[in-house]
Design a protein around this motif. Structure first.
Motif, PDB file in Angstrom:
ATOM      1  N   LYS A   1      -8.907  -4.309 -12.108  1.00 46.08           N
ATOM      2  CA  LYS A   1      -8.035  -3.202 -11.090  1.00 46.08           C
ATOM      3  C   LYS A   1      -8.405  -3.029 -10.067  1.00 46.08           C
ATOM      4  CE  LYS A   1      -4.975   0.584 -12.428  1.00 46.08           C
ATOM      5  NZ  LYS A   1      -3.756  -0.190 -12.688  1.00 46.08           N
ATOM      6  N   SER A   2      -9.845  -2.777  -9.739  1.00 47.09           N
ATOM      7  CA  SER A   2     -10.406  -2.862  -8.529  1.00 47.09           C
ATOM      8  C   SER A   2     -10.099  -4.002  -7.598  1.00 47.09           C
ATOM      9  CB  SER A   2     -11.789  -2.416  -8.661  1.00 47.09           C
ATOM     10  OG  SER A   2     -12.464  -2.061  -7.368  1.00 47.09           O
ATOM     11  N   PHE A   3     -10.193  -5.039  -8.314  1.00 50.09           N
ATOM     12  CA  PHE A   3     -10.071  -6.466  -7.781  1.00 50.09           C
ATOM     13  C   PHE A   3      -8.598  -6.502  -7.276  1.00 50.09           C
ATOM     14  CE2 PHE A   3     -10.866 -11.080  -7.605  1.00 50.09           C
ATOM     15  CZ  PHE A   3     -11.855 -10.976  -7.332  1.00 50.09           C
ATOM     16  N   ALA A   4      -7.712  -6.337  -8.216  1.00 46.29           N
ATOM     17  CA  ALA A   4      -6.208  -6.314  -7.684  1.00 46.29           C
ATOM     18  C   ALA A   4      -6.070  -5.237  -6.414  1.00 46.29           C
ATOM     19  CB  ALA A   4      -5.512  -5.922  -9.005  1.00 46.29           C
ATOM     20  N   ARG A   5      -6.451  -4.107  -6.484  1.00 45.16           N
ATOM     21  CA  ARG A   5      -6.257  -3.075  -5.379  1.00 45.16           C
ATOM     22  C   ARG A   5      -6.659  -3.667  -4.350  1.00 45.16           C
ATOM     23  NH1 ARG A   5      -2.580  -1.231  -6.717  1.00 45.16           N
ATOM     24  NH2 ARG A   5      -2.481   0.263  -4.850  1.00 45.16           N
ATOM     25  N   LYS A   6      -7.910  -4.508  -4.258  1.00 47.61           N
ATOM     26  CA  LYS A   6      -8.351  -4.856  -2.975  1.00 47.61           C
ATOM     27  C   LYS A   6      -7.391  -5.937  -2.363  1.00 47.61           C
ATOM     28  CE  LYS A   6     -12.361  -2.869  -3.540  1.00 47.61           C
ATOM     29  NZ  LYS A   6     -12.764  -1.811  -3.081  1.00 47.61           N
ATOM     30  N   PHE A   7      -6.888  -6.830  -3.288  1.00 44.62           N
ATOM     31  CA  PHE A   7      -5.854  -7.818  -2.816  1.00 44.62           C
ATOM     32  C   PHE A   7      -4.527  -7.135  -2.407  1.00 44.62           C
ATOM     33  CE2 PHE A   7      -8.738 -10.785  -4.798  1.00 44.62           C
ATOM     34  CZ  PHE A   7      -8.983 -11.602  -3.637  1.00 44.62           C
ATOM     35  N   ILE A   8      -4.023  -6.127  -2.763  1.00 47.54           N
ATOM     36  CA  ILE A   8      -3.010  -5.392  -2.597  1.00 47.54           C
ATOM     37  C   ILE A   8      -3.186  -4.697  -1.185  1.00 47.54           C
ATOM     38  CG2 ILE A   8      -1.512  -3.301  -2.973  1.00 47.54           C
ATOM     39  CD1 ILE A   8      -1.408  -3.865  -5.851  1.00 47.54           C
ATOM     40  N   LYS A   9      -4.215  -4.274  -0.719  1.00 43.47           N
ATOM     41  CA  LYS A   9      -4.791  -3.749   0.365  1.00 43.47           C
ATOM     42  C   LYS A   9      -4.690  -4.959   1.470  1.00 43.47           C
ATOM     43  CE  LYS A   9      -8.411  -1.359   2.612  1.00 43.47           C
ATOM     44  NZ  LYS A   9      -9.900  -0.617   2.515  1.00 43.47           N
ATOM     45  N   LEU A  10      -5.167  -5.897   0.971  1.00 45.79           N
ATOM     46  CA  LEU A  10      -5.164  -7.281   2.110  1.00 45.79           C
ATOM     47  C   LEU A  10      -3.829  -7.654   2.169  1.00 45.79           C
ATOM     48  CD1 LEU A  10      -6.609  -9.347   3.331  1.00 45.79           C
ATOM     49  CD2 LEU A  10      -6.650 -10.681   1.334  1.00 45.79           C
ATOM     50  N   ASN A  11      -3.006  -7.773   1.384  1.00 43.31           N
ATOM     51  CA  ASN A  11      -1.720  -7.882   1.452  1.00 43.31           C
ATOM     52  C   ASN A  11      -0.705  -7.336   2.269  1.00 43.31           C
ATOM     53  OD1 ASN A  11       1.168  -8.235   0.260  1.00 43.31           O
ATOM     54  ND2 ASN A  11       0.324 -10.217  -0.052  1.00 43.31           N
ATOM     55  N   GLU A  12      -1.113  -5.803   2.295  1.00 43.83           N
ATOM     56  CA  GLU A  12      -0.647  -4.963   3.226  1.00 43.83           C
ATOM     57  C   GLU A  12      -1.012  -4.887   4.528  1.00 43.83           C
ATOM     58  OE1 GLU A  12       1.714  -2.125   2.472  1.00 43.83           O
ATOM     59  OE2 GLU A  12       2.264  -3.804   1.032  1.00 43.83           O
ATOM     60  N   PHE A  13      -2.210  -5.511   4.670  1.00 48.06           N
ATOM     61  CA  PHE A  13      -2.860  -5.531   5.847  1.00 48.06           C
ATOM     62  C   PHE A  13      -2.037  -6.733   6.747  1.00 48.06           C
ATOM     63  CE2 PHE A  13      -5.618  -8.475   8.570  1.00 48.06           C
ATOM     64  CZ  PHE A  13      -5.872  -7.840   9.271  1.00 48.06           C
ATOM     65  N   THR A  14      -1.626  -7.483   6.119  1.00 49.76           N
ATOM     66  CA  THR A  14      -1.034  -8.721   6.942  1.00 49.76           C
ATOM     67  C   THR A  14       0.566  -8.356   7.428  1.00 49.76           C
ATOM     68  OG1 THR A  14       0.325  -9.590   5.038  1.00 49.76           O
ATOM     69  CG2 THR A  14      -1.891 -10.534   5.640  1.00 49.76           C
ATOM     70  N   LYS A  15       1.018  -6.932   7.046  1.00 49.59           N
ATOM     71  CA  LYS A  15       2.185  -6.522   7.725  1.00 49.59           C
ATOM     72  C   LYS A  15       2.021  -6.244   9.303  1.00 49.59           C
ATOM     73  CE  LYS A  15       4.324  -4.163   3.936  1.00 49.59           C
ATOM     74  NZ  LYS A  15       4.761  -2.919   3.385  1.00 49.59           N
ATOM     75  N   HIS A  16       0.640  -5.747   9.528  1.00 47.49           N
ATOM     76  CA  HIS A  16       0.641  -5.426  10.906  1.00 47.49           C
ATOM     77  C   HIS A  16       0.445  -6.521  11.894  1.00 47.49           C
ATOM     78  CE1 HIS A  16       0.195  -1.654   8.796  1.00 47.49           C
ATOM     79  NE2 HIS A  16      -0.885  -2.012   8.169  1.00 47.49           N
ATOM     80  N   ILE A  17       1.268  -6.581  12.854  1.00 49.92           N
ATOM     81  CA  ILE A  17       1.190  -7.686  13.880  1.00 49.92           C
ATOM     82  C   ILE A  17       1.012  -7.206  15.333  1.00 49.92           C
ATOM     83  CG2 ILE A  17       2.458  -9.667  14.834  1.00 49.92           C
ATOM     84  CD1 ILE A  17       4.254  -9.364  12.387  1.00 49.92           C
ATOM     85  N   SER A  18       0.054  -7.468  16.151  1.00 51.12           N
ATOM     86  CA  SER A  18      -0.095  -7.049  17.330  1.00 51.12           C
ATOM     87  C   SER A  18      -0.425  -8.286  18.455  1.00 51.12           C
ATOM     88  CB  SER A  18      -1.010  -5.913  17.569  1.00 51.12           C
ATOM     89  OG  SER A  18      -2.285  -6.394  17.048  1.00 51.12           O
ATOM     90  N   GLY A  19       0.378  -8.848  19.007  1.00 48.87           N
ATOM     91  CA  GLY A  19       0.357  -9.738  20.175  1.00 48.87           C
ATOM     92  C   GLY A  19      -0.815 -10.788  19.580  1.00 48.87           C
ATOM     93  N   GLU A  20      -0.323 -11.590  18.607  1.00 49.40           N
ATOM     94  CA  GLU A  20      -1.315 -12.584  17.994  1.00 49.40           C
ATOM     95  C   GLU A  20      -0.670 -14.002  18.667  1.00 49.40           C
ATOM     96  OE1 GLU A  20      -0.275 -12.495  13.791  1.00 49.40           O
ATOM     97  OE2 GLU A  20       1.680 -13.224  14.104  1.00 49.40           O
ATOM     98  N   GLY A  21      -1.980 -14.921  18.464  1.00 47.14           N
ATOM     99  CA  GLY A  21      -1.833 -16.170  19.016  1.00 47.14           C
ATOM    100  C   GLY A  21      -1.387 -17.022  17.795  1.00 47.14           C
ATOM    101  N   SER A  22      -1.200 -18.338  18.033  1.00 48.76           N
ATOM    102  CA  SER A  22      -1.021 -19.281  16.864  1.00 48.76           C
ATOM    103  C   SER A  22      -1.871 -19.104  15.660  1.00 48.76           C
ATOM    104  CB  SER A  22      -0.698 -20.551  17.348  1.00 48.76           C
ATOM    105  OG  SER A  22      -1.738 -21.234  18.029  1.00 48.76           O
TER     106      SER A  22
END
Length: 1016
Positions: free
Chosen positions: A488-509
């Motif tokens: 469950k802890s493992f899954a929570r970490k990956f959900i947190k990582l998946n949520e992190f990818t929503k944030h975009i700020s001036g990224e390159g290729s």
């Protein structure tokens, strides 16, 4: 009546030498009709008549004493004139006891007030008076009088202990040892006589709970007597005193003693419970499993070494028969990581005088004799499983170093003669047990890595995830995490990582491709976890902000699962139309998909609507098949999650289409499932495709079966879906159920495949259908050994959903059998006795786990049919008769149908559960309360039959199981009035049974028990 007249009557009796019965006849003139001498203060009277003349004046100073007391006082004053009691006048008192003019409790209380032990003749006389009744104590009066007998018996016990202590102390003085020895002998004989009766000990047990201070006094007297015994030279008296002391010390634990089963070596229930847990509930917490195993051990009285042995046997069988791939890894993790933790918790339970490590050692000694089983496991795992297991148990403190070394040496010697696999390939295969044991610390390290700030080094994190995807690393890590409670802890970490990818700020290729990969890998991993271990592992507690993570939302509304019906027109599949149009254009273009500034969670939500547009265009001839191929290649070409989301919608969509409308949708499913040969892909593409193919195959399995479509998924690194499509086609499910149960009964144990078939049948047929048909199979058995084996196996099968199956068994099936006279013949011995045993086991287990909220996630998510509402079956309004009781009283004129003399409601038969204010809104509590009302009704009915015998077996099994240390559970629902009915049954009329079936923590329970025991 004046005092002088009473004295004159006694003097006249003395002068004329009246016999005892003449005296009683004449004395009746002085008593009102129906009076007994209990209203006399006999304690004071005896104390005064055995005291010195100077203290006898005490009674004259108390005007509150009634004239009855004066008659006894006058009698005993005359009896005690002189150095010893007057035998004639003492005979008048004995006659009063014999003719029951005074109660035993009054006499015992009176005797216990005498404390001048130096007057030997007086003590002898009192012991002789006790001799008259101490082995046949009884009381047929009110409950208060019976409790008074318990108190009096405790006072008398303390008096005799003080008496014995006094005479043992006299031995130290070395004066007249023969007389002291004789007095002690008389005292110990009476003590043995009182304690030798189970009935007396049961009454003392009630007295102890009623008056704890009196019991403390007895314990002090015991200590004093024990100290004085050292000066006692007579070995026979010493032994006699020791025996009495041990009997008194055993009174508080008189219900916990039990004998273990020594005539059996196999225990299929333990085997099946372990197999079920390893096959279907690897992610479950260890504590519920530990408590369930302990419950089975207590109920079946399994000796500890054989209990541990059965656990290991089940583990090795599970390892051998598990399908290759993920299931094999799960079983390996269960055996080498989870079961040692289970044993560590079992070690904390009280084992009596035994050392649990010795039991584990003994179990392994037995296990080593099962050489074929161990050799087969070693062949399957390509290593010495037993030695690895021994080392793991030693690390956990379950085996001493010396025992481990000895056992490893024995197994090594045995393996010299074991058959070997000689293939060259086998030498290069790394054994799963070793990999799992190494994966366990790796899980902890990965969790720490995932805790770091993802924005600081996303590339480093991507490297770690890439390693996890290679080969079978992911399944190894997930199995190790599941077995150790970290998934469950493992899954929570990956959900947190998946949520992190929503944030975009001036990224390159480069940053965009890393972000796309992090999203894709985390999404695929979470899908894989949900399919392999169940979606409940992913779901989190509600967050304080109220925001649900994207993956959880998608999984709950869009992801196909067993038993979940999706609506393809659900709003979640219908996002903003402008986003859908741009996505369709992007997928249909020849240019490479841009990754920069792409919001992947929005893409995944929009893909379903985009696929619908594309399908419509294809069906209307706007798009060609080649265009569809190009679009599906684009969908799965960069980010595999898009293909997963597209497939999820297509599966839901196909289910809603007619036979002639499915062709295009199925072709698109086939296109998404085929592998893509392209070099222009993102990093770790091949590894991601392997996981994607596995996810897509699981998603499509049901739809492909229903539409008779065959699709070949890329097989690189994937295995067929285990335990899927087990039911034979075109065969009624009832035939499948009876067939599988018959095979299991013949074998004597349940295998993993059978467990999955039973689970599927329970899911398809429903709880009542499943339970009813298996009970019918049990009632068909006519051989005792077969019925016992069937009960052990059925209990284990019912563990698939113990709570719901228990409700059906106790709430529907048993009442139907007990109230219908046409079915009574099915309850004959042995099947009826076996059903009673099964019912009690299920009731105890369900009540125990239900109160702790230990239903597994697998049970919680099962779709059930609408079984009859238990609250309408047993209404909450206690003034309204329940449906069950109306059923009982509906046919009172028919002598063949069991009827209730009155239409009773819950409140008319008070039970301990009502005094404990147990909530009757809970269906299980309601069902138990009404079952006991039905049982009470059967016991009180005029009609007897096999159903009455069934009730007796049910209660006997309750007592038998409750003696094992689980008192105070289901029997609290038994009406107090049932106790007096039960003791009329010959096999239930024992003091121990009365103690076991009443709630002695309640004053009313103690009074009911005292009344029932005192009347035996």
């Amino acid at each position: 009546m004046k005092v002088v007249n009473l004295k004159q009557a006694i003097l006249q009796a003395w002068k004329e030498r009246w016999s005892d019965y003449q005296w009683a006849i004449n004395m009746k003139k002085f008593f009102p009709k129906g009076a007994t001498w209990d209203i006399l203060n006999l304690a004071d009277t005896i104390r005064i008549c055995f005291s010195h003349p100077s203290s006898r004046r005490e009674i004259d100073t108390n005007p509150a004493k009634c004239w009855y007391l004066l008659s006894i006082q006058a009698l005993l004053e005359q009896a005690m004139i002189g150095p010893s009691p007057n035998p004639l006048i003492l005979s008048y008192l004995k006659y009063a006891i014999s003719s029951q003019m005074v109660s035993y409790s009054t006499v015992l209380t009176a005797i216990s007030k005498f404390d001048d032990f130096s007057r030997d003749l007086c003590v002898q006389s009192l012991l002789e008076v006790m001799d008259m009744f101490c082995d046949r104590l009884s009381c047929h009066g009110k409950a208060e009088e019976c409790i008074g007998l318990c108190r009096a018996l405790m006072s008398a016990l303390n008096w005799m202990l003080r008496c014995a202590a006094f005479y043992t102390e006299k031995f130290k003085e070395m004066l007249d040892q023969a007389a002291a020895e004789n007095q002690l002998k008389m005292c110990l004989e009476r003590l043995e006589k009182i304690l030798g009766s189970t009935k007396n000990r049961a009454l003392i047990h009630i007295g102890k709970l009623e008056e704890t201070s009196s019991w403390s006094t007895i314990e002090q007297s015991l200590i004093k007597l024990g100290e004085n015994l050292s000066s006692l030279s007579n070995l026979q008296l010493h032994s006699q005193a020791d025996e009495c002391i041990s009997l008194i010390k055993s009174i508080p634990t008189m219900l916990s003693a039990h004998s273990e089963q020594l005539n059996k070596t196999g225990f299929p229930t333990v085997h099946a419970v372990v197999l079920l847990e390893g096959t279907m509930n690897l992610t479950g917490e260890t504590q519920p499993l530990v408590e369930q195993l302990m419950m089975v051990k207590r109920m079946q009285r399994i000796p500890s070494p054989l209990f541990v042995l059965e656990i290991w046997k089940a583990c090795f069988v599970g390892l051998i028969e598990s399908p290759e791939g993920t299931e094999e890894l799960k079983w390996t993790a269960f055996t080498f990581l989870k079961i040692p933790q289970v044993l560590v918790k079992l070690k904390k339970y009280p084992q009596g005088e035994k050392d649990f490590t010795e039991d584990v050692n003994c179990a392994f000694e037995f296990l080593l004799k099962l050489t074929p089983l161990l050799d087969k496991a070693d062949q399957r795992c390509n290593c010495d499983c037993t030695s690895l297991l021994l080392q793991e148990c030693s690390k956990q403190g379950l085996l001493s170093e010396a025992n481990m070394t000895n056992l490893v040496a024995k197994r090594t010697a045995d393996r010299e003669h074991a058959p070997r696999l000689k293939s060259a390939e086998n030498a290069n295969i790394q054994p799963n047990p070793g990999l799992i044991l190494r994966a366990e610390p790796t899980v902890t390290n990965i969790l720490k890595t995932m805790d770091a700030d993802h924005s600081k080094s996303p590339e480093g994190l991507l490297g770690v995830l890439g390693h996890m995807l290679s080969g079978k690393s992911l399944d190894l890590l997930l199995a190790a995490a599941a077995a150790t409670g970290k998934l469950k802890s493992f899954a929570r970490k990956f959900i947190k990582l998946n949520e992190f990818t929503k944030h975009i700020s001036g990224e390159g290729s480069k940053a965009a491709s890393v972000r796309a990969l992090l999203f894709d890998i985390s999404f695929l991993m979470l899908c894989h976890v949900a399919q392999t271990y169940g979606s409940e592992v992913i779901l989190s507690e509600s967050s304080p902000t109220g925001e649900v993570p994207f993956f959880e939302t998608w999984m709950q509304t869009c992801m196909p699962e067993e038993g979940k019906i999706l609506n393809p027109d659900h709003p979640c599949f219908r996002p903003d139309s402008t986003k859908v149009e741009s996505l369709v254009a992007l997928l249909n273009s020849s240019s490479e998909m841009k990754l920069v500034q792409m919001k992947w969670h929005e893409v995944c939500l929009s893909i379903s609507a985009a696929i619908l547009e594309i399908l419509n265009a294809w069906e209307n001839g706007v798009l060609t098949f080649e265009s569809i191929q190009k679009i599906t290649d684009n969908i799965k070409g960069k980010v595999c999650s898009m293909a997963v989301c597209a497939m999820a919608w297509l599966v839901a969509h196909v289910r809603m289409l007619g036979l002639d409308e499915r062709d295009k949708s199925l072709q698109m499913i086939r296109q998404l499932a085929t592998s893509l040969q392209s070099e222009n892909t993102l990093q770790f593409y091949n590894e991601r495709v392997v996981i994607m193919s596995s996810i897509l195959e699981h998603m499509c399995a049901d739809v492909l079966q229903q539409t008779a479509t065959q699709i070949r998924f890329p097989s690189t690194g994937t295995d067929p879906i285990p335990y899927w499509n087990l039911l034979p086609p075109k065969k009624p499910i009832k035939e499948v159920l009876t067939g599988v149960f018959t095979k299991v009964l013949e074998k004597g144990w349940v295998d993993s495949r059978s467990i999955h078939i039973f689970d599927t049948l329970l899911h398809m047929g429903g709880v009542y259908w499943f339970c009813n048909n298996l009970v019918k199979e049990l009632l068909k058995e006519t051989r005792k050994e077969h019925t016992l084996r069937a009960v052990e196996l059925l209990y284990a099968i019912f563990c698939l959903d113990m709570h719901q199956l228990t409700l059906s068994l106790l709430g529907h099936i048993l009442p139907s059998l007990l109230t219908d006279s046409s079915k009574w013949h099915t309850l004959m011995d042995p099947p009826g006795k076996a059903l009673a045993k099964l019912s009690v086991w299920c009731a105890l287990s369900s009540y125990s786990s239900h109160n702790k909220g230990q239903a597994s996630a697998r049970q919680r998510k099962r779709h059930r049919e609408d079984i009859e509402d238990y609250i309408s079956l047993f209404p909450l309004d206690d003034t309204q008769p329940s449906k069950l009781m109306r059923l009982l009283s509906s046919n009172e004129e028919d002598a063949n149908v069991l009827s209730s003399p009155t239409d009773r409601s819950m409140s008319s038969s008070l039970s301990a559960s009502q005094l404990h204010t147990v909530s009757m809104r809970d269906p299980l509590n309601r069902v138990l309360a009404n079952l006991f009302l039905l049982i009470s009704s059967i016991l009180g009915a005029k009609t007897a039959g096999t159903h009455t015998q069934f009730v007796q077996w049910f209660m006997e099994e309750c007592v038998d199981c409750l003696e094992q240390g689980s008192r105070g559970s289901i029997l609290q629902f038994m009406p107090f009035t049932m106790v007096s009915e039960l003791v009329k049954v010959s096999t239930m009329s024992s003091p121990k049974i009365v103690l076991a079936i009443t709630d002695l923590s309640l004053p009313l329970g103690r009074r009911v028990a005292a009344k029932a025991i005192a009347a035996l």
